[in-house]
Design a protein around this motif. Structure first.
Motif, PDB file in Angstrom:
ATOM      1  N   MET A 138      18.580  -3.094   0.074  1.00  0.00           N
ATOM      2  CA  MET A 138      18.684  -1.856  -0.685  1.00  0.00           C
ATOM      3  C   MET A 138      18.270  -0.669   0.201  1.00  0.00           C
ATOM      4  SD  MET A 138      19.664  -2.335  -3.863  1.00  0.00           S
ATOM      5  CE  MET A 138      19.836  -3.700  -5.029  1.00  0.00           C
ATOM      6  N   PRO A 139      18.942   0.479   0.077  1.00  0.00           N
ATOM      7  CA  PRO A 139      18.568   1.639   0.894  1.00  0.00           C
ATOM      8  C   PRO A 139      17.249   2.272   0.471  1.00  0.00           C
ATOM      9  CG  PRO A 139      20.357   2.186  -0.612  1.00  0.00           C
ATOM     10  CD  PRO A 139      20.183   0.713  -0.687  1.00  0.00           C
ATOM     11  N   LEU A 140      16.818   2.032  -0.794  1.00  0.00           N
ATOM     12  CA  LEU A 140      15.561   2.588  -1.284  1.00  0.00           C
ATOM     13  C   LEU A 140      14.655   1.464  -1.792  1.00  0.00           C
ATOM     14  CD1 LEU A 140      16.720   5.631  -3.477  1.00  0.00           C
ATOM     15  CD2 LEU A 140      15.963   5.677  -1.089  1.00  0.00           C
ATOM     16  N   THR A 141      13.362   1.583  -1.509  1.00  0.00           N
ATOM     17  CA  THR A 141      12.378   0.684  -2.089  1.00  0.00           C
ATOM     18  C   THR A 141      11.343   1.525  -2.807  1.00  0.00           C
ATOM     19  OG1 THR A 141      12.660  -1.010  -0.376  1.00  0.00           O
ATOM     20  CG2 THR A 141      10.615  -1.070  -1.637  1.00  0.00           C
ATOM     21  N   LEU A 142      11.062   1.167  -4.061  1.00  0.00           N
ATOM     22  CA  LEU A 142      10.040   1.842  -4.841  1.00  0.00           C
ATOM     23  C   LEU A 142       8.769   1.002  -4.812  1.00  0.00           C
ATOM     24  CD1 LEU A 142       9.114   4.045  -6.869  1.00  0.00           C
ATOM     25  CD2 LEU A 142       9.961   2.536  -8.694  1.00  0.00           C
ATOM     26  N   TYR A 143       7.689   1.598  -4.351  1.00  0.00           N
ATOM     27  CA  TYR A 143       6.373   0.980  -4.360  1.00  0.00           C
ATOM     28  C   TYR A 143       5.666   1.509  -5.610  1.00  0.00           C
ATOM     29  CZ  TYR A 143       7.375  -0.460   0.392  1.00  0.00           C
ATOM     30  OH  TYR A 143       7.953  -1.043   1.489  1.00  0.00           O
ATOM     31  N   TYR A 144       5.306   0.603  -6.526  1.00  0.00           N
ATOM     32  CA  TYR A 144       4.888   1.062  -7.849  1.00  0.00           C
ATOM     33  C   TYR A 144       4.134  -0.035  -8.587  1.00  0.00           C
ATOM     34  CZ  TYR A 144       8.269  -1.817 -10.453  1.00  0.00           C
ATOM     35  OH  TYR A 144       8.935  -2.882 -11.026  1.00  0.00           O
ATOM     36  N   HIS A 145       3.686   0.321  -9.798  1.00  0.00           N
ATOM     37  CA  HIS A 145       3.197  -0.677 -10.746  1.00  0.00           C
ATOM     38  C   HIS A 145       3.853  -0.402 -12.098  1.00  0.00           C
ATOM     39  CE1 HIS A 145       0.668  -3.028 -13.407  1.00  0.00           C
ATOM     40  NE2 HIS A 145       0.347  -3.752 -12.333  1.00  0.00           N
ATOM     41  N   PRO A 146       4.294  -1.432 -12.814  1.00  0.00           N
ATOM     42  CA  PRO A 146       5.063  -1.225 -14.051  1.00  0.00           C
ATOM     43  C   PRO A 146       4.275  -0.599 -15.198  1.00  0.00           C
ATOM     44  CG  PRO A 146       5.431  -3.437 -13.173  1.00  0.00           C
ATOM     45  CD  PRO A 146       4.290  -2.848 -12.408  1.00  0.00           C
ATOM     46  N   LEU A 147       2.942  -0.513 -15.077  1.00  0.00           N
ATOM     47  CA  LEU A 147       2.142   0.093 -16.136  1.00  0.00           C
ATOM     48  C   LEU A 147       1.786   1.552 -15.832  1.00  0.00           C
ATOM     49  CD1 LEU A 147       0.912  -0.881 -18.852  1.00  0.00           C
ATOM     50  CD2 LEU A 147      -1.217  -1.323 -17.613  1.00  0.00           C
ATOM     51  N   SER A 148       1.995   1.977 -14.605  1.00  0.00           N
ATOM     52  CA  SER A 148       1.576   3.308 -14.166  1.00  0.00           C
ATOM     53  C   SER A 148       2.456   4.406 -14.760  1.00  0.00           C
ATOM     54  CB  SER A 148       1.632   3.388 -12.637  1.00  0.00           C
ATOM     55  OG  SER A 148       1.652   4.730 -12.197  1.00  0.00           O
ATOM     56  N   SER A 149       1.829   5.402 -15.356  1.00  0.00           N
ATOM     57  CA  SER A 149       2.585   6.484 -15.984  1.00  0.00           C
ATOM     58  C   SER A 149       3.365   7.305 -14.962  1.00  0.00           C
ATOM     59  CB  SER A 149       1.649   7.386 -16.788  1.00  0.00           C
ATOM     60  OG  SER A 149       0.579   7.851 -15.996  1.00  0.00           O
ATOM     61  N   SER A 181      -5.434  -6.022  -4.432  1.00  0.00           N
ATOM     62  CA  SER A 181      -5.087  -6.884  -3.302  1.00  0.00           C
ATOM     63  C   SER A 181      -5.196  -6.097  -2.002  1.00  0.00           C
ATOM     64  CB  SER A 181      -3.669  -7.422  -3.474  1.00  0.00           C
ATOM     65  OG  SER A 181      -3.153  -7.915  -2.249  1.00  0.00           O
ATOM     66  N   ALA A 182      -5.977  -6.599  -1.066  1.00  0.00           N
ATOM     67  CA  ALA A 182      -6.135  -5.922   0.226  1.00  0.00           C
ATOM     68  C   ALA A 182      -4.804  -5.832   0.961  1.00  0.00           C
ATOM     69  CB  ALA A 182      -7.170  -6.653   1.077  1.00  0.00           C
ATOM     70  N   THR A 183      -3.996  -6.874   0.845  1.00  0.00           N
ATOM     71  CA  THR A 183      -2.689  -6.880   1.515  1.00  0.00           C
ATOM     72  C   THR A 183      -1.779  -5.814   0.942  1.00  0.00           C
ATOM     73  OG1 THR A 183      -2.867  -9.255   1.931  1.00  0.00           O
ATOM     74  CG2 THR A 183      -0.669  -8.284   2.062  1.00  0.00           C
ATOM     75  N   ASP A 184      -1.726  -5.727  -0.388  1.00  0.00           N
ATOM     76  CA  ASP A 184      -0.878  -4.721  -1.024  1.00  0.00           C
ATOM     77  C   ASP A 184      -1.366  -3.314  -0.699  1.00  0.00           C
ATOM     78  OD1 ASP A 184       0.446  -6.857  -2.085  1.00  0.00           O
ATOM     79  OD2 ASP A 184       0.227  -6.256  -4.179  1.00  0.00           O
ATOM     80  N   ARG A 185      -2.672  -3.117  -0.750  1.00  0.00           N
ATOM     81  CA  ARG A 185      -3.228  -1.789  -0.438  1.00  0.00           C
ATOM     82  C   ARG A 185      -2.882  -1.375   0.982  1.00  0.00           C
ATOM     83  NH1 ARG A 185      -6.941   0.637  -3.715  1.00  0.00           N
ATOM     84  NH2 ARG A 185      -7.660   1.856  -1.941  1.00  0.00           N
ATOM     85  N   ALA A 186      -2.963  -2.300   1.911  1.00  0.00           N
ATOM     86  CA  ALA A 186      -2.652  -1.991   3.308  1.00  0.00           C
ATOM     87  C   ALA A 186      -1.184  -1.619   3.464  1.00  0.00           C
ATOM     88  CB  ALA A 186      -3.007  -3.181   4.194  1.00  0.00           C
ATOM     89  N   GLU A 187      -0.319  -2.299   2.735  1.00  0.00           N
ATOM     90  CA  GLU A 187       1.113  -2.011   2.799  1.00  0.00           C
ATOM     91  C   GLU A 187       1.403  -0.607   2.273  1.00  0.00           C
ATOM     92  OE1 GLU A 187       5.373  -3.959   1.319  1.00  0.00           O
ATOM     93  OE2 GLU A 187       3.477  -4.974   0.896  1.00  0.00           O
ATOM     94  N   LEU A 188       0.766  -0.253   1.158  1.00  0.00           N
ATOM     95  CA  LEU A 188       0.970   1.077   0.595  1.00  0.00           C
ATOM     96  C   LEU A 188       0.336   2.150   1.473  1.00  0.00           C
ATOM     97  CD1 LEU A 188       2.024   2.796  -1.761  1.00  0.00           C
ATOM     98  CD2 LEU A 188      -0.149   2.374  -2.930  1.00  0.00           C
ATOM     99  N   GLU A 189      -0.842   1.861   1.980  1.00  0.00           N
ATOM    100  CA  GLU A 189      -1.566   2.820   2.815  1.00  0.00           C
ATOM    101  C   GLU A 189      -0.801   3.142   4.092  1.00  0.00           C
ATOM    102  OE1 GLU A 189      -6.175   3.534   4.314  1.00  0.00           O
ATOM    103  OE2 GLU A 189      -5.510   1.559   3.627  1.00  0.00           O
TER     104      GLU A 189
END
Length: 222
Positions: free
Chosen positions: A1-12, A37-45
């Protein structure tokens, strides 16, 4: 996919972007981020050092785009000839951006403080936050007598912001009975297909919301 959304399904704020993606019918990949998750946080960071979602990564342009309002403006540019969520007319665009900020600051802001107080059991005085929500409801009751949607005759960025803000706010401070315009707008908003889809996708996560019992039954039941 050309776009990836980094998100959480509960976040407003993620809901706000999802509504725009569905309005534009833009294909995207999903990456759910668990901030515990340290891994997820590092990916987003690595994409946005403030480590807040949502973030869109455009693989074609090798560009990360953070902040919900900025993401939606970016999506408008990708949408081609589809209906723009920020009007081309400068005065109309200014009105849309004003009400987008209104929902983010004066509805999302207080509600997130109330939720945080509950989560961290700080037991603070939340009178100011609840009064801010009531003032915002009063302003919306007047504003919504002018147009079908929040900032104009057309669905816009402001309505993308309104959907999750009002969805969660009314679980904390219900809409007053003497606000028929606001109640009717919320009904229109939550029946819009893009918003319905976001609510449907969030439903499996509602139990994580500390005020889940206050979510209306029509949203909790498929």
């Amino acid at each position: 996919m050309p776009l990836t959304l980094y998100y959480h399904p509960l976040s407003s704020f993620c809901h706000k972007v999802l509504v725009a993606l569905y309005e534009h019918a833009i294909d995207f990949d999903r990456r759910i981020i668990d901030l515990s998750s340290a891994t997820d946080r590092a990916e987003l960071e690595a994409l946005w050092p403030l480590c807040k979602f949502p973030v869109i990564f455009d693989h074609d342009r090798k560009r990360a785009v953070p902040e919900s309002s900025v993401i939606i403006e970016y999506l408008d540019r990708l949408s081609g000839d589809r209906h723009r969520l920020i009007p081309d007319d400068r005065d109309s665009a200014l009105e849309v951006r004003l009400w987008d900020r209104f929902f983010d600051h004066y509805i999302q802001g207080p509600l997130q403080q109330i939720v945080a107080d509950h989560l961290y059991a700080t037991h603070g005085d939340l009178t100011k936050q609840r009064n801010t929500l009531l003032t915002a409801y009063d302003m919306l009751e007047r504003q919504l007598g002018l147009n079908e949607w929040a900032a104009s005759a057309d669905f816009s960025l402001a309505d993308c912001a309104a959907a999750p803000a009002l969805f969660y706010a009314c679980t904390l401070v219900p809409f007053p009975d003497d606000h028929p315009q606001l109640s009717a707008y919320f009904d229109r908003l939550t029946r819009r297909p893009s918003v319905q889809r976001v609510i449907d996708e969030a439903r499996p996560y509602f139990s994580l919301y500390p005020f889940a019992e206050a979510i209306a039954e029509r949203f909790r039941t498929p």
